[in-house]
Design a protein around this motif. Sequence first.
Motif, mmCIF file in Angstrom:
data_model
loop_
_atom_site.group_PDB
_atom_site.id
_atom_site.type_symbol
_atom_site.label_atom_id
_atom_site.label_comp_id
_atom_site.label_asym_id
_atom_site.label_seq_id
_atom_site.Cartn_x
_atom_site.Cartn_y
_atom_site.Cartn_z
ATOM 1 N N UNK A 269 16.872 0.386 27.211
ATOM 2 C CA UNK A 269 15.983 0.484 28.369
ATOM 3 C C UNK A 269 14.517 0.547 27.923
ATOM 4 N N UNK A 270 14.295 1.190 26.785
ATOM 5 C CA UNK A 270 12.922 1.253 26.269
ATOM 6 C C UNK A 270 12.376 -0.138 25.994
ATOM 7 N N UNK A 271 13.241 -0.978 25.489
ATOM 8 C CA UNK A 271 12.832 -2.354 25.194
ATOM 9 C C UNK A 271 12.243 -3.004 26.446
ATOM 10 N N UNK A 272 12.943 -2.788 27.578
ATOM 11 C CA UNK A 272 12.494 -3.442 28.803
ATOM 12 C C UNK A 272 11.120 -2.952 29.238
ATOM 13 N N UNK A 273 10.811 -1.666 28.964
ATOM 14 C CA UNK A 273 9.490 -1.204 29.380
ATOM 15 C C UNK A 273 8.422 -1.455 28.310
ATOM 16 N N UNK A 274 8.799 -1.442 27.048
ATOM 17 C CA UNK A 274 7.801 -1.604 25.986
ATOM 18 C C UNK A 274 7.413 -3.054 25.694
ATOM 19 N N UNK A 275 8.333 -3.963 25.905
ATOM 20 C CA UNK A 275 8.059 -5.347 25.507
ATOM 21 C C UNK A 275 7.653 -6.171 26.734
ATOM 22 N N UNK A 276 6.476 -6.701 26.621
ATOM 23 C CA UNK A 276 5.851 -7.382 27.744
ATOM 24 C C UNK A 276 6.760 -8.459 28.351
ATOM 25 N N UNK A 277 6.910 -8.401 29.655
ATOM 26 C CA UNK A 277 7.615 -9.459 30.379
ATOM 27 C C UNK A 277 9.074 -9.620 30.006
ATOM 28 N N UNK A 278 9.667 -8.608 29.390
ATOM 29 C CA UNK A 278 11.050 -8.771 28.927
ATOM 30 C C UNK A 278 11.992 -9.050 30.098
ATOM 31 N N UNK A 279 12.842 -9.994 29.895
ATOM 32 C CA UNK A 279 13.777 -10.417 30.936
ATOM 33 C C UNK A 279 15.200 -10.086 30.477
#
Length: 730
Positions: A269-279
Motif C-alpha cells: 500500500x505504501x508503494x501506491x502512495x509513495x510512487x507517483x501515479x502508480x496504477x
Amino acid sequence: MEIETLLDGLNDKQREAVAAPLENLLVLAGAGSGKTRVLVHRIAWLLGVERASPYSILAVTFTNKAAAEMRGRIEALLGSDPGSNHRGLWMGTFHGIAHRLLRAHHLDANLPADFQILDSDDQLRLIKRVIRGQNLDEKQWLPRSVAGFINGKKDDGLRPRDIDPLGDPVAKTYLRLYQIYQETCDRAGLVDFAELLLRAHELWLHKPHILQHYQQRFAHILVDEFQDTNAIQYAWIRLLAGDRNHVMIVGDDDQSIYGWRGAKVENISRFLSDFKGARTIRLEQNYRSTATILSAANLLIANNAERLGKELWTDGAEGEPISVYAAFNELDEARFVVGRLKAWKDEGGTLDECAILYRNNAQSRVLEEALMQERLAYRIYGGLRFFERQEIKDAMAYLRLLGNRGDDASFERVVNTPTRGIGERTVGLIREAARDQGLNLWQAAIALCERKVLAGRAASAVSQFINLINLLERDTDELPLHVQIDRVVRQSGLWGLYEAEKSEKGQSRIENLEELVNAARTFSPDEAMADLPPLTAFVAHAALEAGESQADEFEPAVQLMTLHSAKGLEFPLVFMVGVEEGMFPSQISAEESGRLEEERRLCYVGMTRAMRKLYMTHAESRRLYGKEMYHRPSRFLKELPSECLEEVRLRTQVSWAQPVAEQSRFNPRLTQESFNDTGLRLGQRVRHAKFGEGVVLNYEGSGPQCRVQVNFDEAGSKWLVASYARLEAL
Ligand code: ATP
Ligand code: MG
C-alpha cells in the motif's frame, strides 16, 4: 522482435501489464495467476519493443534460483535476436544485488576490497566472542537474541548512534554489544547479511554521485514477491527510483510469509502512495491449479481478516479431490507418501514433477529414509539433508570417536565443540606432533599431555577431552543405541550448547538432535550390517545417507523442502505432510492471531504450489524431537470445503497401517483393527521374553512371514517375525 510473440500466451489483463506505458505499476494477484510470467514478459517487452538497453533494467527476485530461471525464460522469449542482447541486465536477490554494488564501490562504502560475507552461523560465533569479551554472561545475554536485535535494527536502517536506549540498562547493553560487534566487523572487513542491505542503502544516502549514476542507469526496476520486502529494501528501491524511473512490482498480500523476519506487507500500500501515479492491475485467472485445489485454497484464505481482497478463478478442469490421509504415525505417513510416489511413476509420471512440503526441517528425516528404502531419488531444496546438518555432524563425530579414536576428522570437529579451551594453537601442536611421529590426532594428544609439552591450561583441557571420550564409551557401551546416543549428546555438552541459543535456529538444532535419538530408536540395520555392533552399524548407515542418496543434478528427483522455500514454485503433484495442530499451525502461532494468519498464508502458499494433485496428510501420533506426540488434525483442514476433499482409506491387504478417523471426519483415535493372523494391532503394548515391554509400531508381510516392528522401552526398536517372537499382548 515481433510484438505478438511477446504477447502470445497472455490474457488481456496480463497484456495490459506487459505492454503498459512507462509508468509505476503494481500487479496485485493471487497465486498462480501469472505474476512472474508477466514480469518476465515485461522485461522482454522493454528490451524488444521499447528498445530499452539491458543496462537500464534491474530485476529483483526472491531466490537465486528464481533469477536463474527468469534469465532462461527471457532468453527463450528473445531467442537469438541480435538487437535484444540482454547480457547487461542486472537480475538477482536484494542481497545479491547489494553485494554486487558493494564490491564495485567498496571504497565509497568504507570496505576493504577483499571484504568477506558473514553467514548467520559465523555471525553468531562472532557475537558470542563479543559477549564474552565484555565479561557478560552468555546465559543472560543470549547470542541469538543479540543477533536478533542487531539484525532487526539493521533491517530498520538503524545504526547504534540512531538508537536511544532511554536510560534502560538492558537496552544500553544491547546497544553496546551492537556497537562493539560492528566495530569488530569493520576492523576485520566482515559484512553480515543485514549489513549488505544497510550498507547499500547508506551508499545511496552518503554518496549522491553514485546514487545519481545508478538512477540514471536503471530506468526500469522490477520486483517480484514484493509482499516480502522489509523496510530497508523498500527504502533502497524508493531512493533508486527517484522521481523519474519506473518501478513495476508484483506481489500477493496473501502470500506474505516472512513477517517474522521483518517483512512488511504494508509496503504494497505504501508503494501506491509513495510512487507517483502508480496504477494497479489485478490478475484474476489462475492457470496453475485445478478448480478443486483453487477453490479450497480460496476458501481457506478467506478466513484471514486482513486482506487487500482479490478474486481468483480458473477455467481449467475440475480435477481430482484433495486427498487427506490420516496416518497412524509418522512412519506410516512417510510410507503412504512413498507409495503414492511409486504409483505416480508407474502411471508414467516423473519424480521431478513431485514435491513434499513440510513445516519444519526436522520432518525430512523420516521421509528421506522411506524414499531411500524404496530407492526413489530425492533432493532437499534450500537446506541440508538431515545427516549433513551441523549439529548432527557434531553428534555423529562424537559417536564415531567412541568407536574409532583414530578418526581424525571427527577429532578435529569436536575437540573444541562445545568450546572447552582448546584453541587453534593447541590443535596446531597436536597436528604437528601427529605428523612428525606418524600418529593419529588422538594418540598425539595423549603423547603431548604425557610429555607435558602443552601449557598448563591447554594440557588440562586436552586431557579432560580424552577422559570425556573414554568415559562416554565406558558408561554407555552396554546401553541400547538410542539411550547411548542420548547420553553422548547430553554429556558431550552439545545439547547444552544449542539449548542455550534459545532461538528458532537453536531450537531447530535441538529438535534435530532429538530426531537423531529418535532415528536410533527405530533403526534396524539392513542385512549387510546385521552382525555389526549397533553403534557401528548406525554410524555406517548415517555416512551412507549423508554421502550418496542425494540425487545428482540431472537425475529426476522428488523435491523436499519447507513450505517457506516453496514460494513461487509449482509442481504437478504436491504432498503437504504433518498438517496437524501444534505442527502447522505451530504451537506458538496458534496462540497469536497475527501469527496464525501468517501461518494460514503459509498453508495457502503450500496448497497453491499444486497443479494437478494435492495430498495433505496428518499423523495421529508422531515421534518427533524425541517425544511421542498426539496431534489433532490441523484447523486448516477443517477450514477446507468438504466437497473438495476425499479421505484416503487403504484396504487391509494393501498395506501396513490402517487409516483411522472412521467415525467422524478428522476425529482421531488409535486404530483398532488387528492385522492378519497375528492378533496384534498397531499401537498395542506387548511383552517380549528378552526385550521386555514395548509398543507395536509397524508391520509388513502377512501370514507366517509377517514381521512386526516393536518399539521396546529399554531395548529400542526391533523388527521381529511375529510367528516366532511370542509377543504377549498386554
Ligand atoms: P506465485 O504467486 O505462486 O508466484 P505467479 O502469479 O507468479 O504465482 P506464475 O508462476 O507466473 O504465477 O504462473 C503460474 C503458471 O501459470 C505457470 O506455469 C505459467 O506458465 C502459467 N501461466 C501464466 N499465465 C498464463 C497464460 N496466460 N496462459 C497459460 N498459462 C499461463
Ligand atoms: Mg511468482
